[in-house]
Motif scaffolding. Sequence first.
Motif, PDB file in Angstrom:
ATOM      1  N   MET A  13       0.803  -1.231   0.000  1.00  0.00           N
ATOM      2  CA  MET A  13       0.000   0.000   0.000  1.00  0.00           C
ATOM      3  C   MET A  13       0.840   1.289   0.000  1.00  0.00           C
ATOM      4  O   MET A  13       0.528   2.208  -0.763  1.00  0.00           O
ATOM      5  N   PRO A  14       1.891   1.418   0.805  1.00  0.00           N
ATOM      6  CA  PRO A  14       2.686   2.660   0.766  1.00  0.00           C
ATOM      7  C   PRO A  14       3.298   2.930  -0.603  1.00  0.00           C
ATOM      8  O   PRO A  14       3.374   4.080  -1.035  1.00  0.00           O
ATOM      9  N   LYS A  15       3.692   1.873  -1.304  1.00  0.00           N
ATOM     10  CA  LYS A  15       4.258   2.046  -2.651  1.00  0.00           C
ATOM     11  C   LYS A  15       3.185   2.559  -3.610  1.00  0.00           C
ATOM     12  O   LYS A  15       3.444   3.413  -4.446  1.00  0.00           O
ATOM     13  N   ILE A  16       1.977   2.017  -3.474  1.00  0.00           N
ATOM     14  CA  ILE A  16       0.870   2.452  -4.327  1.00  0.00           C
ATOM     15  C   ILE A  16       0.537   3.918  -4.064  1.00  0.00           C
ATOM     16  O   ILE A  16       0.415   4.721  -4.983  1.00  0.00           O
ATOM     17  N   VAL A  17       0.399   4.274  -2.793  1.00  0.00           N
ATOM     18  CA  VAL A  17       0.049   5.656  -2.425  1.00  0.00           C
ATOM     19  C   VAL A  17       1.146   6.622  -2.871  1.00  0.00           C
ATOM     20  O   VAL A  17       0.857   7.697  -3.388  1.00  0.00           O
ATOM     21  N   ALA A  18       2.402   6.223  -2.715  1.00  0.00           N
ATOM     22  CA  ALA A  18       3.515   7.082  -3.140  1.00  0.00           C
ATOM     23  C   ALA A  18       3.483   7.326  -4.649  1.00  0.00           C
ATOM     24  O   ALA A  18       3.834   8.420  -5.112  1.00  0.00           O
ATOM     25  N   ARG A  19       3.043   6.349  -5.412  1.00  0.00           N
ATOM     26  CA  ARG A  19       2.930   6.532  -6.864  1.00  0.00           C
ATOM     27  C   ARG A  19       1.759   7.431  -7.238  1.00  0.00           C
ATOM     28  O   ARG A  19       1.799   8.136  -8.232  1.00  0.00           O
ATOM     29  N   ILE A  20       0.706   7.391  -6.448  1.00  0.00           N
ATOM     30  CA  ILE A  20      -0.494   8.171  -6.744  1.00  0.00           C
ATOM     31  C   ILE A  20      -0.302   9.648  -6.411  1.00  0.00           C
ATOM     32  O   ILE A  20      -0.730  10.523  -7.158  1.00  0.00           O
ATOM     33  N   LEU A  21       0.342   9.931  -5.277  1.00  0.00           N
ATOM     34  CA  LEU A  21       0.484  11.314  -4.808  1.00  0.00           C
ATOM     35  C   LEU A  21       1.813  11.896  -5.289  1.00  0.00           C
ATOM     36  O   LEU A  21       2.873  11.444  -4.879  1.00  0.00           O
ATOM     37  N   PRO A  22       1.769  12.910  -6.153  1.00  0.00           N
ATOM     38  CA  PRO A  22       3.009  13.480  -6.697  1.00  0.00           C
ATOM     39  C   PRO A  22       3.902  14.078  -5.605  1.00  0.00           C
ATOM     40  O   PRO A  22       3.434  14.824  -4.748  1.00  0.00           O
ATOM     41  N   THR A  23       5.185  13.741  -5.666  1.00  0.00           N
ATOM     42  CA  THR A  23       6.132  14.233  -4.656  1.00  0.00           C
ATOM     43  C   THR A  23       6.320  15.745  -4.744  1.00  0.00           C
ATOM     44  O   THR A  23       6.799  16.359  -3.803  1.00  0.00           O
ATOM     45  N   SER A  24       5.936  16.346  -5.851  1.00  0.00           N
ATOM     46  CA  SER A  24       6.047  17.798  -5.975  1.00  0.00           C
ATOM     47  C   SER A  24       4.984  18.514  -5.128  1.00  0.00           C
ATOM     48  O   SER A  24       5.139  19.681  -4.797  1.00  0.00           O
ATOM     49  N   PRO A 105      -9.490  -2.625  -2.803  1.00  0.00           N
ATOM     50  CA  PRO A 105      -8.340  -1.912  -3.360  1.00  0.00           C
ATOM     51  C   PRO A 105      -8.747  -0.502  -3.794  1.00  0.00           C
ATOM     52  O   PRO A 105      -9.843  -0.308  -4.315  1.00  0.00           O
ATOM     53  N   ILE A 106      -7.864   0.432  -3.544  1.00  0.00           N
ATOM     54  CA  ILE A 106      -8.196   1.825  -3.847  1.00  0.00           C
ATOM     55  C   ILE A 106      -8.081   2.091  -5.351  1.00  0.00           C
ATOM     56  O   ILE A 106      -7.307   1.454  -6.043  1.00  0.00           O
ATOM     57  N   ILE A 107      -8.864   3.035  -5.789  1.00  0.00           N
ATOM     58  CA  ILE A 107      -8.806   3.506  -7.168  1.00  0.00           C
ATOM     59  C   ILE A 107      -7.928   4.758  -7.147  1.00  0.00           C
ATOM     60  O   ILE A 107      -8.250   5.731  -6.447  1.00  0.00           O
ATOM     61  N   PRO A 108      -6.789   4.751  -7.856  1.00  0.00           N
ATOM     62  CA  PRO A 108      -5.842   5.863  -7.766  1.00  0.00           C
ATOM     63  C   PRO A 108      -6.461   7.244  -7.951  1.00  0.00           C
ATOM     64  O   PRO A 108      -6.217   8.143  -7.139  1.00  0.00           O
ATOM     65  N   ALA A 109      -7.244   7.438  -8.993  1.00  0.00           N
ATOM     66  CA  ALA A 109      -7.824   8.763  -9.239  1.00  0.00           C
ATOM     67  C   ALA A 109      -8.757   9.177  -8.113  1.00  0.00           C
ATOM     68  O   ALA A 109      -8.817  10.355  -7.738  1.00  0.00           O
TER      69      ALA A 109
END
Length: 123
Positions: A13-24, A105-109
């Motif tokens: 899950m942390p890997k998925i969330v990190a990909r969804i939320l832009p680090t910028s 499972p979460i939907i990224p958008a």
Amino acid sequence: MSKILLVEDDEIMPKIVARILPTSEYELDHVSNGKEAFEKLESTNYGYDLIITDIMMPYANGFEILSRVKSQPRPIPVIIVSNAGNEDMIMEGFKLGADDFLKKPIIPAELLIRVKRLLMKNK
């Protein structure tokens, strides 16, 4: 930049969330159980803009985290993310002050939209 605390004992899950939320736009901290969440919250003086938490975790569950966060002078918005999505658990989360609930499972958008909405609402 918004600071988000992710409380999740699942390794993926942390890997998925990190990909969804832009680090910028988002600084994401991850802890894997309720005990670590309380330590992180206290060491940062509850300095997060948003918390995303699972319900079922070791040491302290998501409801305990939610209760403590919502009792602070400046309550932080909380999104509960769980695969334990029965109606009683969802209602308990909202009674304790959860701002939103997402079923795994979460939907990224969907996660991104809900995060942005809560952060805008609390500025």
